[in-house]
Design an enzyme around this catalytic site. Structure first.
Site, PDB file in Angstrom:
ATOM      1  CD  GLN A 142      -2.545   1.160   2.723  1.00  0.00           C
ATOM      2  OE1 GLN A 142      -3.485   0.400   2.816  1.00  0.00           O
ATOM      3  NE2 GLN A 142      -2.166   1.947   3.725  1.00  0.00           N
ATOM      4  N   GLY A 143       0.707   2.095  -1.014  1.00  0.00           N
ATOM      5  CA  GLY A 143       1.500   3.317  -1.133  1.00  0.00           C
ATOM      6  C   GLY A 143       0.658   4.548  -0.867  1.00  0.00           C
ATOM      7  CD  GLU A 175       0.349  10.468  18.335  1.00  0.00           C
ATOM      8  OE1 GLU A 175       1.012  10.343  19.387  1.00  0.00           O
ATOM      9  OE2 GLU A 175       0.448   9.661  17.381  1.00  0.00           O
ATOM     10  CB  SER A 217       2.345   7.204   4.616  1.00  0.00           C
ATOM     11  OG  SER A 217       1.260   6.841   5.447  1.00  0.00           O
ATOM     12  CD  GLU A 246      -6.676  -1.418   7.529  1.00  0.00           C
ATOM     13  OE1 GLU A 246      -5.478  -1.680   7.623  1.00  0.00           O
ATOM     14  OE2 GLU A 246      -7.099  -0.258   7.425  1.00  0.00           O
ATOM     15  CB  SER A 293       4.056  -2.679   5.321  1.00  0.00           C
ATOM     16  OG  SER A 293       3.823  -1.759   6.358  1.00  0.00           O
TER      17      SER A 293
END
Length: 418
Positions: free
Chosen positions: A144-145, A395, A147, A262, A179
Site C-alpha cells: 500500500q503506497g 494520534e 503515506s 479493514e 510495508s
C-alpha cells in the site's frame, strides 16, 4: 486425525459462542467442519522456515497458493472470484481456526484484504480478471503506497504527481513506510492527478508495478534490525491509464472502500493472538525464579497480568460492538479506530511485561544461549515500538474518535465537509 480435529473444532465453536454471546447454527458448524477437514489434509508437515531466512517467502507463497486452491485465502470474497461468500460469523470461525492451529500469515494479506475488495467493488471486469486470481494465489504480492513525507496525518496533502501523457500516466514522487515493499510485485498508490482541484478531489488510485523503470525501493532499517518498511521513489514512472481503479481523480472515494472494512473482523485475529500472548506470559511468570518462589508470586506481576487479561477482553468487547453494527446492515464505523488504538497500545504493554518478567536475560538478542524463547520477546518489544505508528498513528486514531464519534470540532488544518 479427523476425530481429533472435530473435537478441537467443537471447542472453537464453544469458545466463540461463549465469548461472543452468539449462537452458532448448522451453517457455521458445517463451515468449520469442512475447513478443518481440508486443513488436516493440506497443512504442510514441515514447519515454515525461520523468519528472516531466504527460504521463508517462497515457502509462504506456496502455502498461500495451496490455500487459494481450497478457496481459503479470502473466504469473504464472492464465490465467483474464488471466495466462499462467508458471513461475518464464518469469517470469525475462519480466523479462530487459523489461530488455533498457529498457521503462518499469508504473504499476500495486504493485497487480499485491501486491494481485492477494492477491485471487486470499483474495478472493471478486465481489471478483476487480470488481478484478482493472481493476488489471491500469491502470484503477485501488493503493498500500500499511501503515506508520504509530510503527508501522513493529513494524507490528502500528498504530493506524488501523475501527469496524463496520451493513454499513460507518468508518475513522480515518493512514498514512505510502505510495508513489505521489498518483497512485493506492485503497489496500489494514491497519486495527485489534478493539482488544481480540491485536495481530496484531485487524487487517483493507481496500480504500479514495482519492477517498472523509474521505481526505486529502499528498505528502512528499524531498531529491531528488521527492514519491513520501505521508501518508494517514482521517477518518470509510466503506467497505462487502465491501471487507474475507479474514476480518474476519484481515488479518495475508492480509498474509503479500501479502508472501510479493514478492521471489521480482523479484531478477532488480534484478540486471539494477544490472548495467547497473555497465556504464554502467565506461564513464563510461573517458570522464572525469584528469591523463594517465582515471579508469579509477586503481587505487582499478578496485577499486571490481570490488567493485560482485562485489556484483551476489552478489545473483544469493542470489536463485538462494531461487528453488531455490521450484522445489522450498517457500514463499519470509526469505532474501529478504538480497536486499532487500544489493541496496539496493549500489544506494546504486553511486550514490556514480557521483557520485565524475563529479568536481565530479557535483553538478550536472538542467538544468545541464555535468551528466553530465543530472544523473541526482546525482538518483539523492539518491533512493537512501531505498533502505534503503522496503519495510522495513535494520534490520528484519537482525532478520528474525537471528531467522528464524540462530535468534537475538526482540527484547524482539516478541510470542511470531509
Amino acid at each position: 486425525m479427523r476425530a481429533a480435529s472435530t473435537t478441537a473444532g467443537e471447542k472453537v465453536i464453544d469458545q466463540l459462542e461463549k465469548s461472543l454471546g452468539l449462537p452458532f447454527g448448522d451453517d457455521e458448524r458445517a463451515f468449520l467442519a469442512e475447513m478443518s477437514e481440508w486443513l488436516d489434509e493440506h497443512v504442510p508437515s514441515e514447519r515454515a522456515p525461520r523468519r528472516g531466512s531466504a527460504e521463508r517467502l517462497p515457502w509462504l507463497r506456496r502455502w498461500q497458493a495451496t490455500l487459494a486452491e481450497g478457496r481459503y485465502v479470502a473466504p469473504a470474497w464472492p464465490s465467483q472470484y474464488g471466495g466462499r461468500d462467508a458471513t461475518f460469523l464464518q469469517q470469525m470461525i475462519y480466523f479462530a481456526e487459523l489461530d488455533r492451529r498457529r498457521l503462518p500469515t499469508i504473504p499476500g494479506r495486504i493485497g487480499v484484504s485491501l486491494l481485492g475488495p477494492t477491485l471487486i467493488e470499483h474495478g472493471t471486469d478486465e481489471q478483476r480478471e487480470r488481478y484478482l486470481g493472481r493476488l489471491r494465489r500469491g502470484d503477485d504480492l501488493w503493498c500500500q503506497g499511501f503515506s508520504e513525507p509530510g503527508a501522513g496525518s493529513d494524507l490528502a496533502s500528498l504530493r506524488t504527481r501523475g501527469v496524463i501523457d496520451g493513454d499513460n500516466l507518468v508518475i513522480n514522487g515518493q512514498k514512505i513506510w510502505t510495508s513489505t515493499a521489498m518483497n512485493c510485485d506492485g503497489v496500489f498508490a494514491l497519486v495527485r492527478t489534478d493539482p488544481d482541484a480540491h485536495k481530496r478531489k484531485g487524487i487517483s488510485f493507481v496500480l504500479v508495478p514495482l519492477d517498472a523503470p523509474g521505481v526505486d525501493v529502499r528498505p528502512i532499517r528499524q531498531i529491531s534490525g528488521d527492514a519491513e518498511f520501505c521508501e518508494v521513489f517514482f521517477n518518470d514512472v509510466t503506467v497505462p491509464l487502465g491501471n487507474v481503479i475507479g474514476s480518474l481523480n476519484g481515488g479518495w472515494d475508492v480509498t474509503r472502500t479500501t479502508l472501510a472494512n479493514e478492521r471489521a473482523v480482523l479484531f478477532l485475529s488480534r484478540q486471539l493472538a494477544l490472548s495467547g500472548t497473555v497465556d504464554r506470559l502467565a506461564g513464563m511468570a510461573r517458570c522464572v525464579p525469584h528469591r523463594a518462589g517465582t515471579r508469579a508470586d509477586l503481587p505487582a506481576v499478578r496485577e499486571r497480568l490481570a490488567k493485560a487479561w482485562i485489556d484483551v477482553q476489552l478489545i473483544r468487547v469493542n470489536g463485538m460492538r462494531n461487528l453488531a453494527k455490521v450484522m445489522d446492515g450498517a457500514t463499519p464505523g470509526p469505532e474501529g479506530s478504538m480497536s486499532k488504538l487500544f489493541g496496539q497500545e496493549a500489544e506494546q504493554h504486553l511486550h514490556e511485561l514480557a521483557v520485565d518478567l524475563a529479568g536481565p536475560v530479557g535483553l538478550l538478542a536472538p542467538g544468545s544461549d541464555a535468551a528466553i524463547d530465543d530472544g523473541r520477546w526482546t525482538t518483539g518489544w523492539l518491533r512493537t515500538r512501531a505498533s502505534t505508528i503503522g496503519g495510522g498513528t495513535s494520534e490520528i486514531q484519537r482525532n478520528i474518535l474525537a471528531e467522528r464519534v464524540l462530535g468534537m470540532p475538526r482540527d484547524p488544518w482539516a478541510d470542511e465537509g470531509v
